[in-house]
Design an enzyme around this catalytic site. Structure first.
Site, PDB file in Angstrom:
ATOM      1  N   LYS A  41       0.809  -1.191   0.000  1.00 32.53           N
ATOM      2  CA  LYS A  41       0.000   0.000   0.000  1.00 32.53           C
ATOM      3  C   LYS A  41       0.860   1.267   0.000  1.00 32.53           C
ATOM      4  O   LYS A  41       0.427   2.332  -0.429  1.00 32.53           O
ATOM      5  CB  LYS A  41      -0.868   0.044   1.286  1.00 32.53           C
ATOM      6  CG  LYS A  41      -1.789  -1.113   1.473  1.00 32.53           C
ATOM      7  CD  LYS A  41      -2.470  -0.954   2.857  1.00 32.53           C
ATOM      8  CE  LYS A  41      -3.292  -2.178   3.194  1.00 32.53           C
ATOM      9  NZ  LYS A  41      -3.801  -2.097   4.597  1.00 32.53           N
ATOM     10  N   GLY A  42       2.080   1.131   0.512  1.00 36.57           N
ATOM     11  CA  GLY A  42       2.892   2.296   0.857  1.00 36.57           C
ATOM     12  C   GLY A  42       3.210   3.273  -0.264  1.00 36.57           C
ATOM     13  O   GLY A  42       3.413   4.448   0.000  1.00 36.57           O
ATOM     14  N   GLU A  97       8.287   2.047  -5.548  1.00 40.26           N
ATOM     15  CA  GLU A  97       8.239   1.624  -4.141  1.00 40.26           C
ATOM     16  C   GLU A  97       8.426   2.815  -3.216  1.00 40.26           C
ATOM     17  O   GLU A  97       9.085   3.782  -3.581  1.00 40.26           O
ATOM     18  CB  GLU A  97       9.384   0.621  -3.870  1.00 40.26           C
ATOM     19  CG  GLU A  97       8.947  -0.810  -3.782  1.00 40.26           C
ATOM     20  CD  GLU A  97       8.032  -1.125  -2.597  1.00 40.26           C
ATOM     21  OE1 GLU A  97       7.476  -0.205  -1.974  1.00 40.26           O
ATOM     22  OE2 GLU A  97       7.879  -2.316  -2.306  1.00 40.26           O
ATOM     23  N   ASP A  98       7.879   2.704  -2.033  1.00 44.36           N
ATOM     24  CA  ASP A  98       8.114   3.767  -1.058  1.00 44.36           C
ATOM     25  C   ASP A  98       9.488   3.631  -0.415  1.00 44.36           C
ATOM     26  O   ASP A  98      10.200   4.603  -0.224  1.00 44.36           O
ATOM     27  CB  ASP A  98       7.009   3.801   0.015  1.00 44.36           C
ATOM     28  CG  ASP A  98       6.724   2.432   0.622  1.00 44.36           C
ATOM     29  OD1 ASP A  98       7.331   1.437   0.189  1.00 44.36           O
ATOM     30  OD2 ASP A  98       5.892   2.360   1.543  1.00 44.36           O
ATOM     31  N   ASP A 101      14.382  -1.555   2.111  1.00 48.48           N
ATOM     32  CA  ASP A 101      14.913  -1.709   3.451  1.00 48.48           C
ATOM     33  C   ASP A 101      15.909  -2.882   3.427  1.00 48.48           C
ATOM     34  O   ASP A 101      17.057  -2.707   3.001  1.00 48.48           O
ATOM     35  CB  ASP A 101      13.703  -1.936   4.364  1.00 48.48           C
ATOM     36  CG  ASP A 101      14.030  -1.881   5.837  1.00 48.48           C
ATOM     37  OD1 ASP A 101      15.188  -1.723   6.201  1.00 48.48           O
ATOM     38  OD2 ASP A 101      13.086  -2.025   6.646  1.00 48.48           O
ATOM     39  N   LYS A 129      17.296   2.662   2.430  1.00 49.01           N
ATOM     40  CA  LYS A 129      17.985   2.496   3.728  1.00 49.01           C
ATOM     41  C   LYS A 129      19.085   1.464   3.538  1.00 49.01           C
ATOM     42  O   LYS A 129      18.928   0.301   3.903  1.00 49.01           O
ATOM     43  CB  LYS A 129      16.975   1.904   4.725  1.00 49.01           C
ATOM     44  CG  LYS A 129      16.486   2.807   5.810  1.00 49.01           C
ATOM     45  CD  LYS A 129      15.737   1.927   6.811  1.00 49.01           C
ATOM     46  CE  LYS A 129      14.681   2.681   7.534  1.00 49.01           C
ATOM     47  NZ  LYS A 129      13.933   1.788   8.442  1.00 49.01           N
ATOM     48  N   PHE A 150      13.006   4.275  11.972  1.00 51.11           N
ATOM     49  CA  PHE A 150      11.689   3.815  11.536  1.00 51.11           C
ATOM     50  C   PHE A 150      10.853   5.000  11.064  1.00 51.11           C
ATOM     51  O   PHE A 150      10.478   5.865  11.848  1.00 51.11           O
ATOM     52  CB  PHE A 150      10.969   3.046  12.641  1.00 51.11           C
ATOM     53  CG  PHE A 150       9.842   2.242  12.070  1.00 51.11           C
ATOM     54  CD1 PHE A 150      10.081   0.986  11.520  1.00 51.11           C
ATOM     55  CD2 PHE A 150       8.563   2.766  11.999  1.00 51.11           C
ATOM     56  CE1 PHE A 150       9.053   0.268  10.923  1.00 51.11           C
ATOM     57  CE2 PHE A 150       7.530   2.048  11.404  1.00 51.11           C
ATOM     58  CZ  PHE A 150       7.776   0.800  10.869  1.00 51.11           C
ATOM     59  N   VAL A 151      10.568   5.005   9.753  1.00 50.74           N
ATOM     60  CA  VAL A 151       9.891   6.165   9.165  1.00 50.74           C
ATOM     61  C   VAL A 151       8.436   5.883   8.801  1.00 50.74           C
ATOM     62  O   VAL A 151       8.074   4.754   8.463  1.00 50.74           O
ATOM     63  CB  VAL A 151      10.646   6.685   7.913  1.00 50.74           C
ATOM     64  CG1 VAL A 151      11.889   7.444   8.298  1.00 50.74           C
ATOM     65  CG2 VAL A 151      11.007   5.547   6.960  1.00 50.74           C
ATOM     66  N   ASP A 157       3.677   3.286   6.898  1.00 51.67           N
ATOM     67  CA  ASP A 157       2.902   3.108   8.129  1.00 51.67           C
ATOM     68  C   ASP A 157       3.704   2.536   9.289  1.00 51.67           C
ATOM     69  O   ASP A 157       4.782   1.957   9.108  1.00 51.67           O
ATOM     70  CB  ASP A 157       1.741   2.156   7.868  1.00 51.67           C
ATOM     71  CG  ASP A 157       2.225   0.704   7.739  1.00 51.67           C
ATOM     72  OD1 ASP A 157       3.123   0.439   6.923  1.00 51.67           O
ATOM     73  OD2 ASP A 157       1.723  -0.161   8.480  1.00 51.67           O
ATOM     74  N   ARG A 163      -0.058   6.729   7.571  1.00 51.55           N
ATOM     75  CA  ARG A 163       0.179   6.770   6.117  1.00 51.55           C
ATOM     76  C   ARG A 163      -0.202   8.133   5.540  1.00 51.55           C
ATOM     77  O   ARG A 163       0.350   8.567   4.547  1.00 51.55           O
ATOM     78  CB  ARG A 163      -0.660   5.688   5.410  1.00 51.55           C
ATOM     79  CG  ARG A 163      -0.204   4.266   5.696  1.00 51.55           C
ATOM     80  CD  ARG A 163      -0.879   3.322   4.707  1.00 51.55           C
ATOM     81  NE  ARG A 163      -0.835   1.933   5.126  1.00 51.55           N
ATOM     82  CZ  ARG A 163       0.158   1.086   4.856  1.00 51.55           C
ATOM     83  NH1 ARG A 163       1.194   1.496   4.165  1.00 51.55           N
ATOM     84  NH2 ARG A 163       0.096  -0.164   5.271  1.00 51.55           N
TER      85      ARG A 163
HETATM   86  C1  PRP Z   1       7.417  -2.172   2.750  1.00 55.49           C
HETATM   87  C2  PRP Z   1       7.878  -1.472   1.484  1.00 55.49           C
HETATM   88  C3  PRP Z   1       8.523  -2.578   0.705  1.00 55.49           C
HETATM   89  C4  PRP Z   1       9.115  -3.448   1.762  1.00 55.49           C
HETATM   90  C5  PRP Z   1      10.541  -3.089   1.911  1.00 55.49           C
HETATM   91  O1  PRP Z   1       6.169  -2.711   2.500  1.00 55.49           O
HETATM   92  O2  PRP Z   1       6.829  -0.896   0.804  1.00 55.49           O
HETATM   93  O3  PRP Z   1       7.601  -3.299  -0.059  1.00 55.49           O
HETATM   94  O4  PRP Z   1       8.409  -3.177   2.971  1.00 55.49           O
HETATM   95  O5  PRP Z   1      11.144  -3.882   2.882  1.00 55.49           O
HETATM   96  P1  PRP Z   1      12.305  -4.897   2.551  1.00 55.49           P
HETATM   97  O6  PRP Z   1      13.290  -4.151   1.710  1.00 55.49           O
HETATM   98  O7  PRP Z   1      12.838  -5.199   3.924  1.00 55.49           O
HETATM   99  O8  PRP Z   1      11.742  -6.092   1.888  1.00 55.49           O
HETATM  100  P2  PRP Z   1       5.216  -3.322   3.614  1.00 55.49           P
HETATM  101  O9  PRP Z   1       5.352  -4.787   3.623  1.00 55.49           O
HETATM  102  O10 PRP Z   1       5.416  -2.589   4.903  1.00 55.49           O
HETATM  103  O11 PRP Z   1       3.770  -3.078   3.023  1.00 55.49           O
HETATM  104  P3  PRP Z   1       2.857  -1.770   2.862  1.00 55.49           P
HETATM  105  O12 PRP Z   1       3.491  -0.962   1.750  1.00 55.49           O
HETATM  106  O13 PRP Z   1       1.542  -2.331   2.489  1.00 55.49           O
HETATM  107  O14 PRP Z   1       2.856  -1.032   4.183  1.00 55.49           O
END
Ligand code: PRP
Length: 174
Positions: A41-42, A97-98, A101, A129, A150-151, A157, A163
């Site tokens: 969703k991000g 992507e947002d 990580d 990151k 943690f952002v 979220d 969000r």
């Molecule tokens: C977040 C982000 C990436 C993923 C990155 O999504 O949007 O998809 O985590 O993390 P990683 O590099 O450690 O794999 P999340 O699963 O939180 O879903 P959301 O966007 O629905 O909140």
């Protein structure tokens, strides 16, 4: 308990940087049709803002992967929950992507999409990151490289909260 949030990147800074990324993309794709894949969703805010700065033509697609639960740490599991509803073979695709990580989500996702034989495949991430990286992922368009904090906000979220914030903030709970 109410979360304590410190601003890290303002609304204005985000808008400026998204505009710069859009310029780079416009320059590179020069009027070719771009298929943006918004990773739910991000990345809805980033995708929406980026798309509106592109010269077009632009197609919008959506995918949802699950990686984290409601915790601040990645579980390491990646599952496609919602897939695109078009064939991307021969298309110029940019995954939006947002945040990248650990890189696990994008590593799996980019490999999976590559197998579908797009003409080109790029990755745009608003936040990167690198300190947290476990899997090597090439990010073609990076908004901001940030430290390991943690952002939330602008789509991101904390347990599904925050969000809607127009800026990127750091959760500073004890
Ligand atoms: C977040 C982000 C990436 C993923 C990155 O999504 O949007 O998809 O985590 O993390 P990683 O590099 O450690 O794999 P999340 O699963 O939180 O879903 P959301 O966007 O629905 O909140």
């Amino acid at each position: 308990m109410e979360d304590k949030i410190r601003m890290m990147i303002s609304e204005e800074e985000i808008a400026k940087r998204v505009g710069e990324l859009a310029e780079q993309i416009n320059e590179k794709y020069k009027g070719k049709e771009i298929t943006l894949i918004c990773i739910l969703k991000g990345s809805i805010f980033f995708t929406a803002d980026l798309a509106r700065r592109l010269n077009g033509p632009v197609k919008m697609e959506y995918m949802r992967c699950s990686s984290y639960g409601d915790s601040t740490n990645s579980s390491g599991e990646v599952k496609v929950v919602i897939d695109v509803d078009c064939d991307i073979e021969g298309k110029d695709v940019i995954v939006v992507e947002d945040i990248v990580d650990t890189g696990r989500t994008l590593w799996h996702l980019m490999n999976m999409l590559k197998e579908r034989k797009p003409q080109s495949l790029a990755l745009a991430a608003l936040l990167d990151k690198p300190e947290r990286r476990v899997k090597e992922v090439a990010v073609d368009y990076v908004g901001f490289t940030i430290p390991d904090e943690f952002v939330v906000g602008y789509g991101l979220d904390f347990a599904q909260k925050h969000r809607e914030l127009p800026y990127i903030g750091v959760v500073e709970n004890e």
